[in-house]
Every structure is written in structure tokens, then in C-alpha cells.
Design a protein around this motif. Structure first.
Motif: not given
Length: 365
Positions: A272-285, A299-302, A304-314
Motif C-alpha cells: 500500500x505504501x510502495x505503490x502509493x502516490x501520497x496526497x502530501x507530494x502533490x500538496x507540496x508541489x 513518487x519516483x515517476x513524478x 523523473x518526469x518533472x525534476x521537482x526534487x530528489x529521490x532516496x533509495x535508502x
């Protein structure tokens, strides 16, 4: 056409349900919303009728069956042959399904998440019960919508149903609220949402030792709050970590736009978390605040597509990635955030809801 909408909460802060109801109401549907008093009965106003079922149970494991029994009775009283039922999440589905069958009226299921894959129930006996219920009802459903592309793929693959309509929980589009001449003396790192397990907060709090001239603001409440308050004291970070509590939506929006970076750093402790697109991400944006997010599919797709920040793998990368965003500053991301805000907004999602309900109406009425 009447639409009876039900959800297991006190309605006040559920922005997805509010937006769906408003969209349908403005399109001419006769909306009535049913929630409950779990978490209190805050005063609220809506342009359509609403009610909240009173629950006597003090624990969720008892509150869920109590609510479904009372909801079943309530739906039977209020539904007629010209009614569509809209069930939000698995914890309202049984009552809606039974009434749908009894009265032979259509049911739309809106799954905000994969309820049976939430970290809070992973590995517990209750997970088995919810899975039995899900497996019994979901394959029989004809009209399903859900909150991310990955959720839709999961439901289609797991239960062999037609791929659900994807209605992402994006905010209403706003003009850029930022005044880039206003600079925070101390940078603000923001988390907004429930203080639950697996949200990464217990990793971010100690990471503040490696981030200079910044404060971490946590907006929300939840079962892990006391534990994380204690963790903050253990690290001696009371001056750098602020718990602002649960805020009204309008107050939260004011806080959000002040932030220099927004966090959505969930841990992979359930699909459920792994596949989510949390509300807060688009609220920040939408508030034009750059983000640091877990590198999960949606979240990773966002990023990659828009370059609006950074991703963490760990979560070991938290301090490094947050520092990158803070050093660049909000204005660095302005064009990317404006472009993303234009795409990731409720106005792009509304037509999908209306198309689904037209399909329901055409098939049943």
C-alpha cells in the motif's frame, strides 16, 4: 440521481472524499455523505447533506463491525431505486455491497489504498480477515476507482477485474503562492500527515543532526507521536524538531507554502505504501515546494518526469538529499514546480470521475 457516499472517519479532514462529493454535486448529482464520530465530531459545513454515525466502540477492531452494521441500516433507510452507492475503502465495503445486492442498485468502490497491504496490519490476524472480505467482494465489483496507477494494476492483476479508473488525489490548482524575496532565516523541512509507523519520521529525526540551520516541522498526529517526541529528546533535538499537531486544512496550506522542502519518505513495509502516490507530494508541489521522496514507483515517476526534487533509495541518504534541495533553494525549482502543478491537479482528475458515473448511470438506469 442520488449518490450515497460512505467513509469510515469523521469527514472533517478527508480531502479526497470532499473533492469527489463536490465534483459530483456540481455535476448535478444529489449527494449525501455518511461518516462517523471516530476521532470526534468537529463542526463543519458542506454544500450537501452529511451525517455521522455515532460509534460506542473504543477500539478499531470493534468499531469496524459496529460501523458496518449501523451503516447497512442507514443505507437501507436512505437508498431507493434511483441511488448509486459510493463506498470509500474496504472498511465500508461490506455494508454497501449487501445493500447493493438487496436493493439491486449499483455500487462504486473507491479504494484510496490497498487496505490489506497497509503496514499497520501487516502480519496481524486482522489482515487475514480483511483479505477474506476483499477476496469475497472485490472480484464481483463492476465499478472501481483507485488513487494510483500502481494500485489499479494491482487490483486488476490480483482479482482479475477490469482495470479500475485511476483518480489521483491531487489538490485543486492554485496560482504560485510563493514570494521568493521572503527567505527563512532557518530552512524549514516539512512533513504533513499521520504520525504512523513506516513513515520514515524515526529516520528523519536523527538525520537532523547532519542538517545545519534548519528546522523539521511535523504537521499531524497519530499513534507514534509520543514515541517520536521521546526520540527527539533522546537526540537532544528539541530546538530543531517541532511537532505542530493536527491542523485544519486551511491552516496547513499556510504552513506548507512556508516550507523549503517537503518530505514523503515512507518505508517499504507493505504494497500500500510502495505503490502509493501520497496526497502530501502533490500538496507540496501545488504550494511550489520542492520534495524529497522515497524512490517508489509512483513518487519516483513524478521526480523523473518533472525534476521537482530528489529521490532516496535508502533512509541513510536523507540528510544528503535534503541538503541538496536546501542548498539549491526553492527558486531553483520554480519552473519545474509550476509545470508539475499544472498537471498534478484535481481539475485533471474530475473528468475521470464524471465519465465513470455516466457509465454507471447508462448501464443501470
Amino acid at each position: 440521481m442520488k449518490v450515497l457516499v460512505s467513509v469510515f472517519n469523521n469527514l472533517y479532514t478527508d480531502q479526497r472524499v470532499e473533492k469527489v462529493c463536490r465534483t459530483l454535486s456540481e455535476a448535478g448529482y444529489d449527494i449525501e455523505l455518511i461518516g462517523n464520530n471516530w476521532g470526534g465530531l468537529p463542526e463543519m459545513q458542506r454544500p450537501y447533506p452529511f451525517s455521522r454515525i455515532s460509534l460506542k466502540s473504543k477500539s478499531l477492531k470493534l468499531a469496524y463491525p459496529e460501523f458496518n452494521w449501523k451503516l447497512y441500516q442507514e443505507l437501507l433507510k436512505k437508498a431507493d431505486k434511483n441511488t448509486i452507492l459510493l463506498s470509500n475503502d474496504l472498511d465500508t465495503l461490506l455494508a454497501n455491497y449487501l445493500v447493493s445486492k438487496k436493493l439491486r442498485i449499483p455500487l462504486v468502490f473507491d479504494s484510496h489504498e490497498i487496505f490489506t497491504e497497509m503496514p499497520a496490519i501487516n502480519g496481524r490476524f486482522t489482515q487475514k480477515i480483511w483479505r477474506i472480505l476483499e477476496k469475497f467482494i472485490v472480484p464481483k465489483l463492476k465499478f472501481v476507482m483507485t488513487a494510483s496507477e500502481s494500485y489499479a494494476d494491482w487490483f486488476a492483476k490480483t482479482y482479475g477485474i477490469e482495470r479500475p479508473t485511476v483518480v489521483q488525489n491531487f489538490p485543486v490548482k492554485i496560482e504560485n503562492p510563493q514570494n521568493y524575496s521572503e527567505i527563512n532565516l532557518k530552512k524549514i523541512i516539512l512533513y504533513q500527515g499521520v504520525i504512523n509507523p513506516s513513515r520514515g519520521l524515526d529516520k528523519m529525526i536523527p538525520a537532523m543532526e547532519e542538517i545545519e540551520n534548519a528546522e523539521f516541522w511535523i504537521c499531524g498526529d497519530g499513534p507514534k507521536k509520543e514515541e517520536y517526541l521521546a526520540l527527539t529528546k533522546t537526540f537532544g533535538l528539541q530546538e530543531k524538531v517541532n511537532f505542530l499537531g493536527k491542523l485544519l486544512p486551511e491552516k496547513l496550506r499556510e504552513i506548507t507554502k512556508k516550507a523549503d522542502v517537503g518530505l514523503s519518505i515512507e518505508e517499504n513495509n507493505g504494497l500500500s505504501y510502495f505503490y502509493s502516490m501520497p496526497n502530501k507530494v502533490s500538496d507540496y508541489i501545488q504550494s511550489r515546494v520542492p520534495v524529497v521522496v522515497s524512490n517508489f514507483p509512483e513518487m519516483g515517476k513524478v521526480i523523473n518526469r518533472f525534476q521537482v526534487g530528489e529521490k532516496i533509495n535508502s533512509h541513510n541518504e536523507l540528510a544528503e538529499k535534503v541538503n541538496i534541495v536546501l542548498e539549491r533553494g526553492k527558486i531553483f525549482y520554480e519552473d519545474a514546480l509550476n509545470k508539475a502543478a499544472t498537471e498534478l491537479c484535481w481539475e485533471k482528475e474530475e473528468p475521470k470521475i464524471l465519465a465513470l458515473f455516466r457509465k454507471v448511470t447508462q448501464k443501470h438506469f
